[in-house]
Structure formats: structure tokens, C-alpha cells
Design a protein around this motif. Structure first.
Motif, PDB file in Angstrom:
ATOM      1  N   GLY A 135     -21.030  16.125 -19.736  1.00 49.74           N
ATOM      2  CA  GLY A 135     -21.465  16.679 -20.968  1.00 49.74           C
ATOM      3  C   GLY A 135     -20.482  17.636 -21.437  1.00 49.74           C
ATOM      4  O   GLY A 135     -19.384  17.747 -20.751  1.00 49.74           O
ATOM      5  N   VAL A 136     -20.717  18.528 -22.575  1.00 43.91           N
ATOM      6  CA  VAL A 136     -20.103  19.590 -22.734  1.00 43.91           C
ATOM      7  C   VAL A 136     -20.597  20.969 -22.442  1.00 43.91           C
ATOM      8  O   VAL A 136     -21.860  21.057 -22.826  1.00 43.91           O
ATOM      9  CB  VAL A 136     -19.766  19.396 -24.376  1.00 43.91           C
ATOM     10  N   ALA A 137     -19.829  21.808 -21.910  1.00 46.70           N
ATOM     11  CA  ALA A 137     -20.539  23.298 -21.742  1.00 46.70           C
ATOM     12  C   ALA A 137     -19.852  23.902 -22.797  1.00 46.70           C
ATOM     13  O   ALA A 137     -18.704  23.739 -23.389  1.00 46.70           O
ATOM     14  CB  ALA A 137     -20.093  23.470 -20.210  1.00 46.70           C
ATOM     15  N   LEU A 138     -20.449  25.256 -22.840  1.00 45.59           N
ATOM     16  CA  LEU A 138     -20.131  26.362 -23.830  1.00 45.59           C
ATOM     17  C   LEU A 138     -19.087  27.007 -22.826  1.00 45.59           C
ATOM     18  O   LEU A 138     -19.475  27.922 -21.890  1.00 45.59           O
ATOM     19  CB  LEU A 138     -21.117  27.240 -24.344  1.00 45.59           C
ATOM     20  N   GLY A 139     -17.711  26.946 -22.673  1.00 41.73           N
ATOM     21  CA  GLY A 139     -16.902  27.630 -22.102  1.00 41.73           C
ATOM     22  C   GLY A 139     -16.773  29.040 -22.372  1.00 41.73           C
ATOM     23  O   GLY A 139     -17.016  29.482 -23.644  1.00 41.73           O
ATOM     24  N   ARG A 140     -16.758  29.861 -21.391  1.00 41.16           N
ATOM     25  CA  ARG A 140     -16.723  31.374 -21.575  1.00 41.16           C
ATOM     26  C   ARG A 140     -15.491  31.834 -21.052  1.00 41.16           C
ATOM     27  O   ARG A 140     -15.065  31.927 -19.848  1.00 41.16           O
ATOM     28  CB  ARG A 140     -17.944  31.991 -20.741  1.00 41.16           C
ATOM     29  N   ILE A 166     -23.471  29.679 -14.634  1.00 40.77           N
ATOM     30  CA  ILE A 166     -22.280  29.437 -15.533  1.00 40.77           C
ATOM     31  C   ILE A 166     -21.493  28.247 -14.675  1.00 40.77           C
ATOM     32  O   ILE A 166     -20.893  27.290 -15.232  1.00 40.77           O
ATOM     33  CB  ILE A 166     -21.420  30.386 -15.914  1.00 40.77           C
ATOM     34  N   GLN A 167     -21.128  28.643 -13.376  1.00 42.06           N
ATOM     35  CA  GLN A 167     -20.469  27.962 -12.424  1.00 42.06           C
ATOM     36  C   GLN A 167     -21.084  26.295 -12.284  1.00 42.06           C
ATOM     37  O   GLN A 167     -20.086  25.462 -12.581  1.00 42.06           O
ATOM     38  CB  GLN A 167     -20.536  28.415 -11.096  1.00 42.06           C
ATOM     39  N   LEU A 168     -22.327  26.391 -12.261  1.00 37.56           N
ATOM     40  CA  LEU A 168     -22.876  24.878 -12.120  1.00 37.56           C
ATOM     41  C   LEU A 168     -22.451  24.162 -13.628  1.00 37.56           C
ATOM     42  O   LEU A 168     -22.280  23.105 -13.634  1.00 37.56           O
ATOM     43  CB  LEU A 168     -24.389  24.660 -11.787  1.00 37.56           C
ATOM     44  N   THR A 223     -23.663  15.570 -24.941  1.00 37.15           N
ATOM     45  CA  THR A 223     -24.573  15.803 -24.144  1.00 37.15           C
ATOM     46  C   THR A 223     -24.328  17.255 -24.016  1.00 37.15           C
ATOM     47  O   THR A 223     -23.350  17.560 -23.477  1.00 37.15           O
ATOM     48  CB  THR A 223     -25.182  15.062 -22.807  1.00 37.15           C
ATOM     49  N   LEU A 224     -25.085  17.922 -24.457  1.00 35.17           N
ATOM     50  CA  LEU A 224     -24.842  19.677 -24.226  1.00 35.17           C
ATOM     51  C   LEU A 224     -25.500  20.074 -23.081  1.00 35.17           C
ATOM     52  O   LEU A 224     -26.548  19.795 -22.304  1.00 35.17           O
ATOM     53  CB  LEU A 224     -25.565  20.575 -25.600  1.00 35.17           C
ATOM     54  N   ILE A 225     -24.634  20.864 -22.139  1.00 37.68           N
ATOM     55  CA  ILE A 225     -24.884  21.476 -21.107  1.00 37.68           C
ATOM     56  C   ILE A 225     -25.118  23.001 -20.984  1.00 37.68           C
ATOM     57  O   ILE A 225     -24.401  23.711 -21.729  1.00 37.68           O
ATOM     58  CB  ILE A 225     -23.729  21.499 -20.295  1.00 37.68           C
ATOM     59  N   HIS A 226     -26.180  23.533 -20.748  1.00 38.85           N
ATOM     60  CA  HIS A 226     -26.889  24.705 -21.130  1.00 38.85           C
ATOM     61  C   HIS A 226     -26.969  25.639 -19.975  1.00 38.85           C
ATOM     62  O   HIS A 226     -26.897  25.334 -18.628  1.00 38.85           O
ATOM     63  CB  HIS A 226     -28.288  24.779 -21.592  1.00 38.85           C
ATOM     64  N   VAL A 227     -26.697  26.997 -20.262  1.00 33.00           N
ATOM     65  CA  VAL A 227     -26.938  27.923 -19.058  1.00 33.00           C
ATOM     66  C   VAL A 227     -28.213  28.637 -19.350  1.00 33.00           C
ATOM     67  O   VAL A 227     -28.169  29.555 -20.430  1.00 33.00           O
ATOM     68  CB  VAL A 227     -25.945  28.808 -18.969  1.00 33.00           C
TER      69      VAL A 227
END
Length: 303
Positions: A236-241, A224-226, A190-194
Motif C-alpha cells: 500500500g501507500v505509507a505516509l513518508g516522514r 514507522i519502520q514497519l 490501500t493506506l498504511i497507518h502508524v
């Protein structure tokens, strides 16, 4: 004969509403109600004998007279703000006002502020993380930290640091994505979007070469924090920055799915108000912040 001037508060309402083309957004910026902005502008129109706005359902626009008047008012308020900033205030503590996105403030700026306080103990710092357009110097901010691909023409923009993008999730969630061959299969995730991010999953997938993904689904958050917190909770998977996600990676709350981090096209920029290089405390803050950013990027390159 003295000049007859409209009330300053009404001009402030007009400038903000004209810039935003919205009473609601102007009210949010000035911390008043939309009704107060509307009444103030009606009073200004009556005092001037000119209609400044065309009011339609869910639409606000400047009249020709309003559009002609706005730049004069904006410049006048800017001059007042600049003149006020230049007044000697040695008897009171200096304050530096910075506009910054919440995640950058909490994860990059705040952990470093003690270094500035040691150098300038008599200078206070105010950080505003509200999501609103900042006008220099009308809004009384000295600096803003903004994300952009390129600097804005005509503004005092200096690059701070860039980002590196890498998918991240909790250790347990990573285990659930490993297929029979022992390979992480992102297509299961599951993709986590900002939502406000200009570079998100679509940009990462386009450059990664991974096929068969539908980035439109998943969870969506406005900060991004959430997104990072959702990933830590195993949603899910977030796009780490990086560097913003570095503390979570160091604590093992999050893990990288792939070892390679993609260099983002966007970067963080320090935007300075007019005259920032002429006030010693502002120049000191700017030089300190640029030094912190330079040290961070050099450390990242070495690592």
C-alpha cells in the motif's frame, strides 16, 4: 538515633506503580514481574502500617495516604540519582543513556553516532527504544528524543528538527494507481497507518484537499519502520516522514506519489535531564546532537 527507612527496592516499586497507576507497567519499566512489584508494595505497606493503593479488578489507584507519600518518594529517588550522577567516575568509562523511538534511532541517530564517538572516544552511548514513559532522573536516562507539537512546560526541551509528510509506495505499486488519464489516483490505494502517530493520514488528507477518501481502512502498524517496510513490499501507500524516509527514497525502494511535501505540525525535541549542562560529556553530546540537527535542517532548506 538513626533514621528507620523502608527498603529502597520497595520504594522504587511504589514510585513506579504510583506514577503509572499500574503494577504491570511498573514491572515492565523496572524489568521485573508484576508479582514482584505487588509483593514489594505489600511489604512496604506492612512496614509503614498504611495502605498505599486501592486495588480493584483491572483498576489501581492511590489512597489519600499513598498520593501524599508519592511526591516525597519521587523527590528522594531523584536526589539519589542526581547525587550518583555527580560522583567522579574517571576510573570507568562514562556512559550516556538516551531514550528514543526505534525508527528515529535507527534512521537518524545511529548513522550519525560515529561523529560523536570520534570526538568523545572514552564515552559510551546506550540507546533505549522501549515504549515507556521516562522519568528524569529516576530512570537514569540523560536524554530523550520525543515528538511533540510544543515543548512541555517546566522541562528542558530543545527543538531538533521537524518532519515533512509525503505519501510513498513502491515503484510498482505507484504504477497500479495511475488512471486512464495518466494521473495517480490515491483513492485506489490501500493506506498504511502508524497507530501511535499524532499526525497520520487523516491530518494529511484534511490539508491536501483530496476528496472521496476513507482513511479509516487499510493496514495499521505500531512503528514507522514497519509501515515503510510494508510500503516497500507493495502492500500500500505509507505516509513518508522526511528525513526518516530519505534513505528509501534515495535507493528508489520507495517513490513519492506527489512532489510536494507537507510540513508537519509536530517536531522532534531533545529532552535533557536535570544537570545535563554541568557534566562535560553530557554537554558535549547535547551540543553535538543540536549541531547535527541544525546541519540537517539547513541542508533540507537548501535542497
Amino acid at each position: 538515633m538513626p533514621l528507620r527507612l523502608p527498603p529502597l527496592s520497595s520504594l522504587r516499586f511504589f514510585e513506579a506503580a504510583g506514577r503509572h497507576q499500574s503494577f504491570k507497567l511498573a514491572a515492565a519499566e523496572l524489568n521485573v514481574t508484576p508479582s514482584a512489584v505487588s509483593h514489594g508494595i505489600v511489604s512496604l505497606e506492612q512496614a509503614l502500617g498504611v495502605q498505599l493503593f486501592v486495588r480493584r479488578p483491572r483498576q489501581l489507584s492511590l489512597t489519600l495516604e499513598g498520593a501524599d507519600y508519592l511526591p516525597y518518594v519521587s523527590e528522594a529517588l531523584s536526589l539519589i540519582a542526581i547525587g550518583t550522577q555527580r560522583l567522579p567516575t574517571s576510573r570507568v568509562q562514562r556512559r550516556i543513556a538516551v531514550s528514543c523511538a526505534p525508527t528515529v534511532a535507527s534512521r537518524w541517530l545511529l548513522p550519525r553516532l560515529h561523529g560523536f564517538s570520534r570526538r568523545w572516544p572514552n564515552v559510551g552511548v546506550t540507546i533505549d527504544t522501549s515504549r515507556r514513559q521516562v522519568g528524569f532522573p529516576v530512570d537514569s536516562f540523560d536524554f530523550a528524543i520525543r515528538m511533540s507539537r510544543t515543548p512541555v512546560a517546566g522541562a528542558a526541551w530543545v527543538r531538533l528538527f521537524g518532519e515533512r509528510l509525503v505519501p510513498v509506495c513502491s515503484p510498482a505499486y505507484r504504477e497500479s494507481l495511475i488512471d486512464a488519464a495518466g494521473i495517480v489516483d490515491l483513492r485506489r490505494a490501500t493506506l498504511i497507518h502508524v497507530t501511535p502517530a499524532s499526525e497520520d493520514w487523516q491530518a494529511w488528507l484534511d490539508r491536501s484537499g483530496i476528496d472521496g477518501m476513507a482513511p479509516a481502512g487499510g493496514l495499521r502498524f505500531d512503528t514507522i519502520q514497519l509501515a515503510f517496510e510494508a510500503a516497500i513490499m507493495g502492500l500500500g501507500v505509507a505516509l513518508g516522514r522526511r528525513p526518516l524516509v530519505d534513505c528509501d527514497l534515495a535507493s528508489a525502494a520507495l517513490v513519492e506519489l506527489y512532489p510536494e511535501a507537507m510540513v508537519a505540525e509536530t517536531a522532534y525535541w531533545l529532552v535533557s535531564s536535570e544537570g545535563a549542562d554541568h557534566r562535560p560529556d553530557l554537554l558535549g553530546f547535547k551540543r553535538w546532537l543540536l549541531g547535527e540537527a541544525r546541519g540537517f535542517e539547513e541542508g533540507s532548506a537548501a535542497g
